[in-house]
Design a protein around this motif. Structure first.
Motif, PDB file in Angstrom:
ATOM      1  N   ILE A 414     -16.678   2.772 -38.064  1.00  0.00           N
ATOM      2  CA  ILE A 414     -15.435   2.024 -38.374  1.00  0.00           C
ATOM      3  C   ILE A 414     -14.203   3.139 -38.530  1.00  0.00           C
ATOM      4  N   ASP A 415     -14.602   4.382 -39.207  1.00  0.00           N
ATOM      5  CA  ASP A 415     -13.542   5.283 -39.590  1.00  0.00           C
ATOM      6  C   ASP A 415     -12.981   5.688 -38.180  1.00  0.00           C
ATOM      7  N   TRP A 416     -13.747   5.982 -37.180  1.00  0.00           N
ATOM      8  CA  TRP A 416     -13.396   6.658 -35.875  1.00  0.00           C
ATOM      9  C   TRP A 416     -12.566   5.384 -35.315  1.00  0.00           C
ATOM     10  N   SER A 417     -12.836   4.319 -35.633  1.00  0.00           N
ATOM     11  CA  SER A 417     -12.170   3.278 -34.569  1.00  0.00           C
ATOM     12  C   SER A 417     -10.716   3.056 -35.265  1.00  0.00           C
ATOM     13  N   LYS A 418     -10.606   3.261 -36.496  1.00  0.00           N
ATOM     14  CA  LYS A 418      -9.132   3.200 -37.222  1.00  0.00           C
ATOM     15  C   LYS A 418      -8.252   4.534 -36.615  1.00  0.00           C
ATOM     16  N   LYS A 419      -8.926   5.596 -36.364  1.00  0.00           N
ATOM     17  CA  LYS A 419      -8.236   6.527 -35.897  1.00  0.00           C
ATOM     18  C   LYS A 419      -7.925   6.779 -34.463  1.00  0.00           C
ATOM     19  N   MET A 420      -8.693   5.913 -33.744  1.00  0.00           N
ATOM     20  CA  MET A 420      -8.278   5.543 -32.211  1.00  0.00           C
ATOM     21  C   MET A 420      -7.258   4.633 -32.280  1.00  0.00           C
ATOM     22  N   GLN A 421      -7.316   3.604 -32.979  1.00  0.00           N
ATOM     23  CA  GLN A 421      -6.296   2.533 -32.913  1.00  0.00           C
ATOM     24  C   GLN A 421      -5.025   3.270 -33.220  1.00  0.00           C
ATOM     25  N   ASP A 422      -5.047   4.128 -34.285  1.00  0.00           N
ATOM     26  CA  ASP A 422      -3.627   4.721 -34.463  1.00  0.00           C
ATOM     27  C   ASP A 422      -3.108   5.376 -33.505  1.00  0.00           C
ATOM     28  N   ALA A 423      -3.984   6.090 -32.584  1.00  0.00           N
ATOM     29  CA  ALA A 423      -3.469   6.832 -31.563  1.00  0.00           C
ATOM     30  C   ALA A 423      -2.957   6.013 -30.206  1.00  0.00           C
ATOM     31  N   GLY A 424      -3.146   4.810 -30.394  1.00  0.00           N
ATOM     32  CA  GLY A 424      -2.746   3.743 -29.362  1.00  0.00           C
ATOM     33  C   GLY A 424      -3.770   3.327 -28.335  1.00  0.00           C
ATOM     34  N   ILE A 425      -5.071   3.732 -28.690  1.00  0.00           N
ATOM     35  CA  ILE A 425      -6.101   3.444 -28.025  1.00  0.00           C
ATOM     36  C   ILE A 425      -6.651   1.921 -28.181  1.00  0.00           C
ATOM     37  N   HIS A 426      -6.942   0.976 -27.280  1.00  0.00           N
ATOM     38  CA  HIS A 426      -7.444  -0.202 -27.083  1.00  0.00           C
ATOM     39  C   HIS A 426      -8.809  -0.153 -27.637  1.00  0.00           C
ATOM     40  N   VAL A 427      -9.073  -0.661 -28.746  1.00  0.00           N
ATOM     41  CA  VAL A 427     -10.478  -0.642 -29.103  1.00  0.00           C
ATOM     42  C   VAL A 427     -11.134  -1.966 -29.194  1.00  0.00           C
ATOM     43  N   ILE A 428     -12.262  -2.285 -28.682  1.00  0.00           N
ATOM     44  CA  ILE A 428     -13.022  -3.364 -28.408  1.00  0.00           C
ATOM     45  C   ILE A 428     -14.314  -3.272 -29.264  1.00  0.00           C
ATOM     46  N   PHE A 429     -14.481  -4.118 -30.158  1.00  0.00           N
ATOM     47  CA  PHE A 429     -15.788  -4.142 -31.053  1.00  0.00           C
ATOM     48  C   PHE A 429     -16.717  -4.949 -30.645  1.00  0.00           C
ATOM     49  N   GLY A 430     -17.137  -4.377 -29.203  1.00  0.00           N
ATOM     50  CA  GLY A 430     -18.567  -5.104 -28.790  1.00  0.00           C
ATOM     51  C   GLY A 430     -18.370  -6.537 -28.230  1.00  0.00           C
ATOM     52  N   VAL A 431     -19.426  -7.317 -28.282  1.00  0.00           N
ATOM     53  CA  VAL A 431     -19.390  -8.501 -27.711  1.00  0.00           C
ATOM     54  C   VAL A 431     -20.278  -9.312 -28.750  1.00  0.00           C
ATOM     55  N   GLU A 432     -19.612 -10.528 -29.300  1.00  0.00           N
ATOM     56  CA  GLU A 432     -20.478 -11.454 -30.448  1.00  0.00           C
ATOM     57  C   GLU A 432     -21.988 -11.694 -29.860  1.00  0.00           C
ATOM     58  N   GLY A 433     -22.959 -11.256 -30.769  1.00  0.00           N
ATOM     59  CA  GLY A 433     -24.295 -11.612 -30.205  1.00  0.00           C
ATOM     60  C   GLY A 433     -25.060 -10.466 -29.445  1.00  0.00           C
ATOM     61  N   LEU A 434     -24.143  -9.669 -28.950  1.00  0.00           N
ATOM     62  CA  LEU A 434     -24.839  -8.740 -28.084  1.00  0.00           C
ATOM     63  C   LEU A 434     -24.377  -7.080 -28.694  1.00  0.00           C
ATOM     64  N   LYS A 435     -25.340  -6.457 -28.902  1.00  0.00           N
ATOM     65  CA  LYS A 435     -25.068  -5.001 -29.088  1.00  0.00           C
ATOM     66  C   LYS A 435     -24.576  -4.257 -27.605  1.00  0.00           C
ATOM     67  N   VAL A 436     -23.717  -3.505 -27.734  1.00  0.00           N
ATOM     68  CA  VAL A 436     -23.255  -2.942 -26.288  1.00  0.00           C
ATOM     69  C   VAL A 436     -23.784  -1.381 -26.437  1.00  0.00           C
ATOM     70  N   HIS A 437     -25.046  -1.294 -25.680  1.00  0.00           N
ATOM     71  CA  HIS A 437     -25.957  -0.063 -25.805  1.00  0.00           C
ATOM     72  C   HIS A 437     -25.742   0.764 -24.490  1.00  0.00           C
ATOM     73  N   SER A 438     -24.853   0.211 -23.567  1.00  0.00           N
ATOM     74  CA  SER A 438     -24.777   0.931 -22.566  1.00  0.00           C
ATOM     75  C   SER A 438     -24.093   2.156 -22.611  1.00  0.00           C
ATOM     76  N   LYS A 439     -24.142   3.166 -21.926  1.00  0.00           N
ATOM     77  CA  LYS A 439     -23.394   4.689 -22.048  1.00  0.00           C
ATOM     78  C   LYS A 439     -22.753   4.989 -20.655  1.00  0.00           C
ATOM     79  N   ILE A 440     -21.536   4.503 -20.450  1.00  0.00           N
ATOM     80  CA  ILE A 440     -20.415   4.307 -19.193  1.00  0.00           C
ATOM     81  C   ILE A 440     -19.258   4.830 -19.615  1.00  0.00           C
ATOM     82  N   THR A 441     -18.570   5.518 -18.693  1.00  0.00           N
ATOM     83  CA  THR A 441     -17.309   5.844 -18.567  1.00  0.00           C
ATOM     84  C   THR A 441     -16.701   5.522 -17.294  1.00  0.00           C
TER      85      THR A 441
END
Length: 687
Positions: A414-441
Motif C-alpha cells: 500500500i505504501d509503495w502504491s501511494k508513492k508510485m501514484q504520486d509519481a504519475g504511474i497508473h496503479v491497478i490493484f489487481g482483479v476482484e476475486g483473483l490474486k495477480v500472482h504472475s511475474k511479467i513485464t
C-alpha cells in the motif's frame, strides 16, 4: 488397468505434506556437514514456518471443524482428523527440534561460542549485564500483574513472554507477573565481552531473568522464577482459494465461537510450576482442538535466523557472489541485445542487476513508449520501483499491477502504491476475486519490436539473493503480444482474451497442462519419446495428481523436483512406480517453476509463476511461457537434471514423511546448487 480406488486413496493431504516439508528443513539443521551457523538458520526458518502455518492453515482447519452447517459434515470430520494428525506430528517433531537445538548449542561451545544462563556469569559479566540493564533495557521493561490481564490474546503473538513467579519475605503465597521481551528494541541475543579467545552470548530471556531483582526493586520479594511461553493466534481465513465455491460462506455463517485472534497453539516451558501454568492457561481462550505443548526453556526460535556470527565466517557457507553476465559490462544496449535473441538470468546464481538495468535503460530510452509490470512483493528500498518512477518522470506511460493481498506484505505494498501514484504511474490493484500472482513485464518500443520479461519469482532484489528463480527476456512477437494481452485481461477481466502462446490461469492453463500430459501418454503408446520433467514448489491439485498417476500407469517416466507441498505417493505398483520425486533443501530456497515434456522428441519447455494447486490454476492470474531458444532450453534441462542427480541435499518425497536421502548411481557426492554455480561461473570465465 488402474484401480480407481487406489488412485483416490493415493493422495497426501496438503497440510500433512507441508509438515513433511518443514521437517526436511529441520533435518537440514541436524546434518553435521552443514556449517554450524547455517544450521542455526535452518532451525530459525523451521520455527518461523511453523508459526505461519498455525496462524493460517491450522486456523482454517479449526474454523471448518467448528462449522455447524450439516451439509459440511464430511469436511468437518476431515478437518478434525487432520488437526489430530498435525498435532501428533508436531509433538514428534518438537522432540527432534529440542534435540537439534541442544546439539547445535553443544557444538557452538566446541567452537568457543558460549550461550550463558543467568546463573553462569562471572563477576565482570554480571557488572556488564547490570550496566546493560540501566543503559539499554530498563526503559523497555513494563511488567504487568497477571491478575490484571483479562485475555492474553489481546497481546501480540509475535512476542515472547516471561511468566514470573515471585515469593515475598513472609512466604505467605506468591505473586505472578507478565513481562514481554523487547526483542525489537534490544535484539534476542546480547553479546558479552570476549575473554581468552572465547565469545559469550546471552538470550535476552536470561538477561531479564538476571535483572528481575532490579525490575521489581523496592518490593518485598526474595525470590524470582521466570518461565517463557508463546502462543499463536488465528491470523486469517484462507479457504476460498482451496475449497469449492460456497463453502466459505457456509463456514462464515456456521462457526460458533472462534474469532480472528483466538489462540490456537501454546508452547510453554515444561518446568513452569502448575499454579503458574494454570493462571496462564486461564487467560487463553483454548478448546480441545488447540495445540498445547510443553517445550524447552526458549521459544520463538525464528530469531536464530539472525544469530550473531561472532566474527566466525568460517562457520557459514562460503559466499557465492552473484555472477555478472558479460552483457552488463559490454556497454551495449540491453534492450537491443534482447531484440537480437532471447536472454535469461537464473538468480541468485546470476545478478538481478540485469533486470534492473533493463528497466533503467527503458526509463531513459527515447524508443520506449510504455512500461507495464506486475508487482507482488517489493524490496524495502526497491530499485525496481525507482526505475519505474524514473520512467514515468521521463514521460513514459507506466502501468503497475500491484497485489494488495500479498500476505504479510500488505502494508508495504500500500505504501509503495501511494508513492508510485504520486509519481504519475497508473496503479491497478489487481482483479476482484483473483490474486495477480504472475511475474511479467512488457516494454513497448516505438519500432514495434517490443520486449517482455517473464519470471518464476517476484521482481524483488532481496528475494533474488535467496530464492532460485528464472527469468526469460524475449522479443518473440507472439509471446510479447500475449504478455500485453494479460495486462488487457487484468484491466478488463470480463473481456474475451485468447492467448496463442502463453498458458494463463484462470483461463486455459489447467486444460493446456492436461493436454500436454495426454500427449505424452499417446506418444508413449505410439512408441515415441515420452517423459515429463517438472521443477515446482507445490503439487496438491487432485486432478493434476491423478493425471500424473495416469501418465505413470501408461509407462511415461515422471521426474519431479518438488520443494514444498506434495500430494503424490510414489512406489505404488502400476499407479506411481515410474514417478520419482526429489525434494532439495539447501542454502538457496528452490523457487523456480520449470516444465519439460518430451512431445515426441520436440522437447516442449515452459517456465512461469504457477504451482499445481487449485488456487494457482483456478483462482489466480498466473502466467507460464513456452521457451523456444535452444540455449535457454538446454540450460533449463540442466537445472532439472542437476536437481534430479542431487544426492547431498535431495530427499526422497514419497508421501511417508520420512524424507530419506537419495542414493544415486553417481560416484561421490553431487550437490546441485554448487554444481550449477560452478557451471555458470565457468561459462562466464570461458566465454
Amino acid at each position: 488397468m488402474i484401480n480407481k480406488k487406489t488412485v483416490s486413496e493415493a493422495y497426501v493431504d496438503r497440510d500433512l505434506s507441508w509438515m513433511y516439508f518443514n521437517r526436511r528443513i529441520l533435518q537440514e539443521a541436524s546434518k553435521s556437514r552443514v556449517p554450524l551457523l547455517d544450521r542455526l538458520g535452518f532451525l530459525g526458518i523451521y520455527s518461523n514456518n511453523l508459526d505461519e502455518f498455525f496462524r493460517v492453515r491450522v486456523a482454517t482447519l479449526n474454523r471448518i471443524a467448528e462449522c455447524e452447517d450439516r451439509s459440511l459434515r464430511a469436511e468437518r470430520e476431515h478437518a478434525r482428523s487432520l488437526i489430530k494428525q498435525i498435532n501428533k506430528l508436531n509433538n514428534h517433531y518438537s522432540k527432534e527440534y529440542e534435540h537439534a537445538i541442544h546439539e547445535v548449542t553443544r557444538r557452538l561451545g566446541e567452537e568457543n561460542i558460549f550461550l550463558l544462563k543467568e546463573d553462569e556469569l562471572d563477576e565482570n559479566q554480571q557488572k556488564f549485564i547490570r550496566r546493560f540493564y540501566r543503559q539499554r533495557l530498563s526503559g523497555f521493561i513494563s511488567p504487568v500483574w497477571l491478575s490484571a490481564v483479562k485475555q492474553l490474546t489481546d497481546e501480540a503473538d509475535e512476542n515472547i513472554y516471561l511468566a514470573v513467579k515471585m515469593q515475598a519475605k513472609d512466604k505467605k503465597g506468591s505473586d505472578y507477573a507478565l513481562i514481554t521481551l523487547p526483542v525489537a528494541e534490544c535484539g534476542r541475543f546480547i553479546s558479552l565481552p570476549d575473554k581468552e579467545g572465547k565469545s559469550f552470548l546471552m538470550y535476552l530471556d536470561d538477561v531479564i531473568r538476571y535483572c528481575l531483582p532490579m525490575i521489581f526493586s523496592g518490593l518485598s520479594y526474595v525470590s524470582f522464577k521466570a518461565y517463557a511461553f508463546k502462543f499463536t493466534k488465528d491470523a486469517e481465513m484462507e479457504i476460498d482459494n482451496d475449497l469449492r465455491n460456497g463453502m466459505l460462506q457456509k463456514i462464515s455463517k456456521g462457526i460458533k465461537s472462534r474469532k480472528k485472534g483466538d489462540a490456537l497453539r501454546v508452547i510453554y516451558d515444561a518446568e513452569m510450576p502448575k499454579d503458574l501454568l494454570k493462571r496462564v492457561m486461564n487467560k487463553l481462550n483454548l478448546d480441545k482442538l488447540d495445540t498445547v505443548l510443553a517445550g524447552g526453556r526458549y521459544h520463538n526460535h525464528k530469531d536464530l535466523m539472525s544469530f550473531p556470527d561472532c566474527g566466525r565466517e568460517d562457520l557459514r557457507y562460503p559466499v557465492w557472489e552473484p555472477l555478472i553476465r558479460p552483457e552488463l559490462n559490454s556497454g551495449e544496449s540491453l534492450l537491443r541485445r534482447i531484440q537480437q535473441g532471447d536472454r535469461f538470468i537464473h538468480v541468485p546464481y546470476h545478478s538481478f542487476e540485469y533486470y534492473i538495468r533493463v528497466l533503467q535503460e527503458a526509463a531513459v530510452s527515447k524508443e520506449v513508449k510504455s512500461v507495464k509490470t506486475t508487482l507482488y512483493r517489493l524490496a524495502k528500498d526497491s530499485k525496481v520501483v525507482k526505475a519505474l518512477i524514473c520512467a514515468a518522470r521521463n514521460g513514459k506511460k507506466v502501468t503497475v499491477v500491484i497485489e494488495l493481498l500479498a500476505r504479510f506484505d500488505e502494508a508495504s505494498n500500500i505504501d509503495w502504491s501511494k508513492k508510485m501514484q504520486d509519481a504519475g504511474i497508473h496503479v491497478i490493484f489487481g482483479v476482484e476475486g483473483l490474486k495477480v500472482h504472475s511475474k511479467i513485464t512488457h516494454i513497448s518500443m516505438g519500432s514495434g519490436n517490443d520486449i517482455a520479461c517473464i519470471s518464476t519469482g517476484n521482481f524483488h532484489e532481496g528475494n533474488a539473493r535467496v530464492y532460485t528463480d528464472y527469468m526469460l527476456m524475449t522479443a518473440a512477437r507472439n509471446v510479447v503480444r500475449d504478455v500485453d494481452a494479460v495486462f488487457t485481461f487484468i484491466e478488463k477481466p470480463y473481456s474475451p482474451v485468447r492467448f496463442k502462446e502463453l498458458l494463463v490461469s484462470p483461463n486455459e492453463m489447467r486444460q493446456k497442462f492436461v493436454r500436454l500430459i495426454n500427449e505424452e501418454i499417446k506418444n508413449k503408446q505410439a512408441g515415441k519419446p515420452a517423459y515429463i520433467r517438472i521443477k515446482i514448489n507445490h503439487i496438491t491439485d487432485v486432478a493434476m495428481v491423478k493425471k500424473l498417476y495416469e501418465a505413470s500407469a501408461n509407462g511415461v517416466p515422471v521426474d519431479l523436483l518438488v520443494r514444498g507441498n506434495c500430494s503424490l505417493m510414489t512406489g505404488i505398483p502400476v499407479v506411481s512406480d515410474r514417478i520419482r520425486i526429489n525434494g532439495i533443501i539447501d542454502r538457496y530456497l528452490e523457487h523456480s517453476r520449470i516444465f519439460i515434456f518430451a512431445a515426441g522428441g520436440e522437447n516442449k519447455t515452459f517456465i512461469g509463476s504457477a504451482d499445481w494447486m487449485p488456487r494457482n490454476l483456478d483462482n489466480r492470474v498466473e502466467v507460464v511461457t513456452p521457451v523456444y531458444d535452444p540455449q535457454v532450453k538446454e540450460d533449463l534441462w540442466k537445472v532439472i537434471d542437476f536437481g534430479l542427480r542431487d544426492n547431498c541435499q535431495g530427499n526422497i518425497v514419497d508421501g511417508t514423511g520420512e524424507n530419506r536421502p537419495w542414493t544415486t548411481e553417481e560416484e561421490g557426492d553431487f550437490r546441485s546448487q554448487e554444481e550449477l554455480y560452478n557451471d555458470y561461473k565457468s561459462q562466464i570465465t570461458n566465454g
